[in-house]
Design an enzyme around this catalytic site. Structure first.
Site, PDB file in Angstrom:
ATOM      1  N   PRO A 144      32.222  -1.170  15.845  1.00 51.53           N
ATOM      2  CA  PRO A 144      33.122  -1.565  14.744  1.00 51.53           C
ATOM      3  C   PRO A 144      33.010  -3.037  14.370  1.00 51.53           C
ATOM      4  O   PRO A 144      33.490  -3.436  13.310  1.00 51.53           O
ATOM      5  CB  PRO A 144      34.517  -1.243  15.310  1.00 51.53           C
ATOM      6  CG  PRO A 144      34.349  -1.282  16.791  1.00 51.53           C
ATOM      7  CD  PRO A 144      32.959  -0.807  17.073  1.00 51.53           C
ATOM      8  N   THR A 174      32.530   1.808  20.078  1.00 50.81           N
ATOM      9  CA  THR A 174      32.296   1.009  21.278  1.00 50.81           C
ATOM     10  C   THR A 174      33.326  -0.103  21.381  1.00 50.81           C
ATOM     11  O   THR A 174      33.811  -0.614  20.375  1.00 50.81           O
ATOM     12  CB  THR A 174      30.884   0.410  21.278  1.00 50.81           C
ATOM     13  OG1 THR A 174      30.716  -0.414  20.112  1.00 50.81           O
ATOM     14  CG2 THR A 174      29.839   1.510  21.265  1.00 50.81           C
ATOM     15  N   GLU A 226      19.179  -9.665  22.228  1.00 57.45           N
ATOM     16  CA  GLU A 226      20.320  -9.897  23.106  1.00 57.45           C
ATOM     17  C   GLU A 226      19.861 -10.652  24.351  1.00 57.45           C
ATOM     18  O   GLU A 226      18.684 -10.645  24.711  1.00 57.45           O
ATOM     19  CB  GLU A 226      20.972  -8.565  23.506  1.00 57.45           C
ATOM     20  CG  GLU A 226      21.454  -7.735  22.329  1.00 57.45           C
ATOM     21  CD  GLU A 226      22.544  -8.417  21.523  1.00 57.45           C
ATOM     22  OE1 GLU A 226      23.387  -9.113  22.128  1.00 57.45           O
ATOM     23  OE2 GLU A 226      22.548  -8.268  20.280  1.00 57.45           O
TER      24      GLU A 226
END
Length: 402
Positions: A10, A40, A273
């Protein structure tokens, strides 16, 4: 009836997926799927959820950025279960989605999940236990994607990465490395390196090289030696921009396995990441282990690139007095833009990559128009320190307007 687990982040982008979620679910339901929806909640949540629940579903679909897809694929690999993955990109760059022809528009991407081509592609294994979908990298600017503030990414999309990258140009480091592979082995000082399996990295098409196949069992590797002087920098930049083959400054090759050793810990990223710091990294290509619904592979990706605007182009559109939000412009989701504007929210104005100027009353920086003022402020800088300071003030003013 088949069972589908739909995970969505979201916080990805500006959360525009929520405006399309109902239609996406209806599309999947019409294709005879019983859909379970899961938002999530924190980093790593998608990995944990898929690892624990993959066996209970026939298909796993996720919506988010490249990091969300990375988490889902990691969870699937760790579960030991083989399932087809669907992907609805909603991040700022979405390199991998573009490489396999997945549209940027959420509802069209949902069509690809249902009607697309099941494509078996390679992924990477990192030090024998972690995974990456399309890139593992170290060096200059590689931390930009996860160090850039989420609020700024929501406002500017891919342009946020470029601004953050410019701010970091003066703080690059050189690493003394030993490189081992079946295609190239050697040592030296390097400022950047990556092993990739995509047509674009960081939104820059062609950076990984030419003749890329995502299912050939090989990484595209690029290593950039540390420039010794200004001429070296120029040659290096030219080699990168022109996608030249290996030369004295930029080394390119393909390999199925790569080992990089260093005396001091080097920070790595996996799919944009944080990948931790390591003195030894072994990258292994895992051929055709991921089945993902694609829009027809590389040919479709090229067609998407021709028919859909880049995020950077959308940012330019948003810089005008258009009433659509920047994210809606980037994804083509005009319905979401209409809902945002009609809802009375100030999202449309906030999403514009507005200029920043000094407030005469208190000297603070606030978001303001016109766009020309933004450029004028940057052009007035004469040193890298001044440029970094100006960019920091501008972006902080966008996130926290007075």
């Amino acid at each position: 009836m088949k069972k589908m687990l739909l995970l969505y982040n979201p916080k990805s982008g500006t959360g525009q997926i929520r405006f399309s979620l109902s239609k996406i679910i209806e599309r999947f339901s019409a294709a005879d799927y019983d859909v379970t929806v899961y938002p999530t909640k924190a980093p790593g949540d998608a990995t944990d959820t898929v690892r624990a629940r993959a066996a209970d579903y026939d298909m796993i679909v996720c919506s988010g950025g490249d990091g969300t897809l990375d988490e889902v694929v990691t969870g699937l690999m760790e579960s030991g279960v083989e399932r087809t993955v669907g992907y609805i990109p909603s991040g700022s760059t979405n390199d991998f989605a573009g490489s396999i022809g997945i549209p940027k528009h959420a509802e069209r991407a949902a069509d690809t999940v249902v009607d697309g081509e099941a494509f078996q592609c390679d992924i990477g294994r990192f030090n024998g236990k972690d995974y990456f979908v399309y890139v593992a990298a170290f060096g200059i600017l590689t931390d930009v994607s996860y160090q850039t503030k989420q609020e700024l990414k929501n406002l500017l999309g891919h342009a946020a990465y470029i601004i953050e990258g410019v701010k970091r140009l003066g703080s690059w480091r050189s690493y003394s490395l030993e490189v081992e592979s079946d295609a190239f082995s050697g040592s030296g000082d390097f400022i950047y390196g990556m092993a990739s399996n995509a047509n674009s990295i960081g939104g820059f098409k062609g950076l990984p090289g030419k003749d890329i196949e995502l299912d050939d069992g090989l990484f595209e590797v690029m290593l950039v030696r540390t420039p010794l002087n200004l001429q070296d920098w120029q040659r290096t930049i030219n080699a990168l921009l022109m996608n030249e083959k290996s030369n004295d400054n930029v080394i390119r090759f393909k390999t199925h396995r790569l080992v990089i050793r260093s005396r001091e810990p080097v920070a790595w990223t996996r799919d944009g990441e944080d990948g931790g710091e390591h003195t030894c990294v072994e990258l292994e290509n895992m051929p055709r282990v991921l089945t993902i619904m694609a829009g027809g592979g590389i040919e479709a990706a090229e067609q998407v690139a021709k028919t859909e605007p880049d995020t950077a182009e959308a940012a330019e559109v948003a810089a005008s007095d258009d009433t659509e939000t920047a994210d809606a412009a980037a994804s083509g989701d005009t319905e979401a833009a209409d809902m945002t504007v009609s809802g009375g929210a100030e999202t449309a104005d906030a999403a514009l990559p507005e200029s920043a100027k000094k407030d005469e009353s208190n000297g603070s920086v606030s978001a303001a128009r016109p766009h020309a003022d933004f450029l004028a402020m940057l052009m007035a800088t004469t040193t890298m320190q001044e440029l970094v300071k100006a960019l920091t003030e501008i972006t902080d003013g966008m996130i926290n307007p007075m």
